[in-house]
Design a protein around this motif. Sequence first.
Motif, PDB file in Angstrom:
ATOM      1  N   ASP A 181      42.941 -39.667   8.624  1.00 24.68           N
ATOM      2  CA  ASP A 181      42.581 -39.072   9.904  1.00 24.68           C
ATOM      3  C   ASP A 181      41.061 -39.106  10.057  1.00 24.68           C
ATOM      4  O   ASP A 181      40.329 -39.528   9.155  1.00 24.68           O
ATOM      5  N   ALA A 182      40.571 -38.616  11.191  1.00 24.33           N
ATOM      6  CA  ALA A 182      39.137 -38.711  11.490  1.00 24.33           C
ATOM      7  C   ALA A 182      38.288 -37.990  10.450  1.00 24.33           C
ATOM      8  O   ALA A 182      37.227 -38.484  10.054  1.00 24.33           O
ATOM      9  N   ASP A 183      38.748 -36.817   9.998  1.00 24.87           N
ATOM     10  CA  ASP A 183      37.977 -36.065   8.998  1.00 24.87           C
ATOM     11  C   ASP A 183      37.929 -36.815   7.671  1.00 24.87           C
ATOM     12  O   ASP A 183      36.897 -36.850   6.991  1.00 24.87           O
ATOM     13  N   GLN A 184      39.066 -37.416   7.279  1.00 22.29           N
ATOM     14  CA  GLN A 184      39.103 -38.165   6.022  1.00 22.29           C
ATOM     15  C   GLN A 184      38.231 -39.413   6.098  1.00 22.29           C
ATOM     16  O   GLN A 184      37.570 -39.778   5.121  1.00 22.29           O
ATOM     17  N   VAL A 185      38.231 -40.070   7.252  1.00 20.16           N
ATOM     18  CA  VAL A 185      37.373 -41.236   7.435  1.00 20.16           C
ATOM     19  C   VAL A 185      35.916 -40.851   7.235  1.00 20.16           C
ATOM     20  O   VAL A 185      35.142 -41.566   6.588  1.00 20.16           O
ATOM     21  N   LEU A 195      42.334 -36.157  -0.805  1.00 20.25           N
ATOM     22  CA  LEU A 195      43.522 -35.799  -1.573  1.00 20.25           C
ATOM     23  C   LEU A 195      44.604 -36.855  -1.463  1.00 20.25           C
ATOM     24  O   LEU A 195      44.810 -37.450  -0.400  1.00 20.25           O
ATOM     25  N   ALA A 196      45.301 -37.070  -2.574  1.00 23.76           N
ATOM     26  CA  ALA A 196      46.464 -37.959  -2.594  1.00 23.76           C
ATOM     27  C   ALA A 196      47.723 -37.102  -2.600  1.00 23.76           C
ATOM     28  O   ALA A 196      47.670 -35.888  -2.840  1.00 23.76           O
ATOM     29  N   THR A 197      48.866 -37.718  -2.336  1.00 20.09           N
ATOM     30  CA  THR A 197      50.141 -37.017  -2.355  1.00 20.09           C
ATOM     31  C   THR A 197      50.949 -37.462  -3.568  1.00 20.09           C
ATOM     32  O   THR A 197      50.632 -38.449  -4.226  1.00 20.09           O
ATOM     33  N   TYR A 198      52.013 -36.723  -3.833  1.00 17.76           N
ATOM     34  CA  TYR A 198      52.871 -37.114  -4.955  1.00 17.76           C
ATOM     35  C   TYR A 198      53.574 -38.441  -4.664  1.00 17.76           C
ATOM     36  O   TYR A 198      53.887 -39.201  -5.575  1.00 17.76           O
ATOM     37  N   ASP A 199      53.819 -38.731  -3.396  1.00 16.37           N
ATOM     38  CA  ASP A 199      54.395 -40.033  -3.038  1.00 16.37           C
ATOM     39  C   ASP A 199      53.426 -41.154  -3.407  1.00 16.37           C
ATOM     40  O   ASP A 199      53.840 -42.214  -3.881  1.00 16.37           O
ATOM     41  N   ASP A 200      52.126 -40.915  -3.179  1.00 15.35           N
ATOM     42  CA  ASP A 200      51.119 -41.912  -3.552  1.00 15.35           C
ATOM     43  C   ASP A 200      51.159 -42.177  -5.050  1.00 15.35           C
ATOM     44  O   ASP A 200      51.069 -43.311  -5.511  1.00 15.35           O
ATOM     45  N   GLY A 215      42.645 -48.047   2.706  1.00 17.30           N
ATOM     46  CA  GLY A 215      42.525 -46.892   3.586  1.00 17.30           C
ATOM     47  C   GLY A 215      42.385 -47.361   5.024  1.00 17.30           C
ATOM     48  O   GLY A 215      41.452 -48.102   5.352  1.00 17.30           O
ATOM     49  N   ILE A 216      43.311 -46.944   5.870  1.00 14.58           N
ATOM     50  CA  ILE A 216      43.357 -47.411   7.261  1.00 14.58           C
ATOM     51  C   ILE A 216      43.104 -46.244   8.201  1.00 14.58           C
ATOM     52  O   ILE A 216      43.653 -45.152   8.026  1.00 14.58           O
ATOM     53  N   SER A 217      42.280 -46.466   9.217  1.00 10.11           N
ATOM     54  CA  SER A 217      42.043 -45.425  10.220  1.00 10.11           C
ATOM     55  C   SER A 217      43.246 -45.315  11.143  1.00 10.11           C
ATOM     56  O   SER A 217      44.145 -46.175  11.132  1.00 10.11           O
ATOM     57  N   ASP A 221      42.020 -49.774  11.673  1.00 11.93           N
ATOM     58  CA  ASP A 221      40.897 -50.487  11.058  1.00 11.93           C
ATOM     59  C   ASP A 221      40.867 -50.236   9.553  1.00 11.93           C
ATOM     60  O   ASP A 221      41.216 -49.146   9.078  1.00 11.93           O
ATOM     61  N   LEU A 222      40.408 -51.251   8.801  1.00  7.97           N
ATOM     62  CA  LEU A 222      40.248 -51.094   7.362  1.00  7.97           C
ATOM     63  C   LEU A 222      38.991 -50.277   7.090  1.00  7.97           C
ATOM     64  O   LEU A 222      37.884 -50.703   7.400  1.00  7.97           O
ATOM     65  N   VAL A 223      39.170 -49.106   6.504  1.00  5.04           N
ATOM     66  CA  VAL A 223      38.048 -48.213   6.225  1.00  5.04           C
ATOM     67  C   VAL A 223      37.475 -48.470   4.838  1.00  5.04           C
ATOM     68  O   VAL A 223      36.267 -48.594   4.660  1.00  5.04           O
ATOM     69  N   ALA A 224      38.374 -48.560   3.830  1.00  4.24           N
ATOM     70  CA  ALA A 224      37.902 -48.701   2.454  1.00  4.24           C
ATOM     71  C   ALA A 224      39.028 -49.137   1.546  1.00  4.24           C
ATOM     72  O   ALA A 224      40.211 -49.035   1.900  1.00  4.24           O
ATOM     73  N   LEU A 225      38.650 -49.609   0.365  1.00  2.37           N
ATOM     74  CA  LEU A 225      39.599 -49.826  -0.715  1.00  2.37           C
ATOM     75  C   LEU A 225      39.556 -48.580  -1.588  1.00  2.37           C
ATOM     76  O   LEU A 225      38.476 -48.130  -1.991  1.00  2.37           O
TER      77      LEU A 225
END
Length: 244
Positions: A181-185, A195-200, A215-217, A221-225
């Motif tokens: 989301d915008a804050d995570q970006v 934070l990651a999830t248990y599914d991750d 990491g996708i916005s 868009d590709l934000v990061a690896l």
Amino acid sequence: SDKRYQATIRLGSSTDTYDSEGLTVSQPDIVPVENITEDLFQETLDQFVGEIEQIPPPYSAIKVQGRKAYEMAREGEEVELAPRKINVYSLEMLEWDPPEVVVDVFCSSGTYVRSLANDVGQSLGCGGHLVGLRRTKSGRFTLRDAVPLRRLQESFSLGNWYKYLIPAAEALGDWRAVELDADQVELIRHGHRVLATYDDLDEQSQGSGKGWARGISEQGDLVALLEIDPEKMEWQPRKVFFTS
């Protein structure tokens, strides 16, 4: 990424570079190519399928005590390279036209097809070296995705070159995606973890990019690896593209 090649092997002689650019290496008691049958070649080829140890060519860019192997080989120095474990998923003979044979090679990254050609020739006793090589697949990209240079030149003249661009997020389409989301970006673009999830965590050992994700916005868009830290349950940005 895994690779796929169309390799042309010439039987009957070996070279010091394992390809046609090298000098022919003399071999005593060489087996005549006429004695090599199609069935024998296929049987020998099958021996190189699976996880095998391969010694890279002496004329390679691998460094030995800080020096490139090919530099040492060109100066006449003895080059000893340690064998490496590689995976050869399949070897399919496409054309039998001795002394040349065309083979489809599907293998892991780090495989030297030149070494494969040399090793097959040595196993047959007749010698062999690579005379042609065409990469047909790298990761998810194949020749079907390729655009001829002439068409690219025309597209720049016409101003529609952008239609041939592959979106960065799609280029790693075989990696799993983590939507941000915008804050995570905002956190990621400044190098902070999210934070990651248990599914991750459950998925980290599956598919391509083991332990990694794109990491996708929300806009795609590709934000990061990102690389997962299983102990802290966080995604660590390793390469950030989205900085503005």
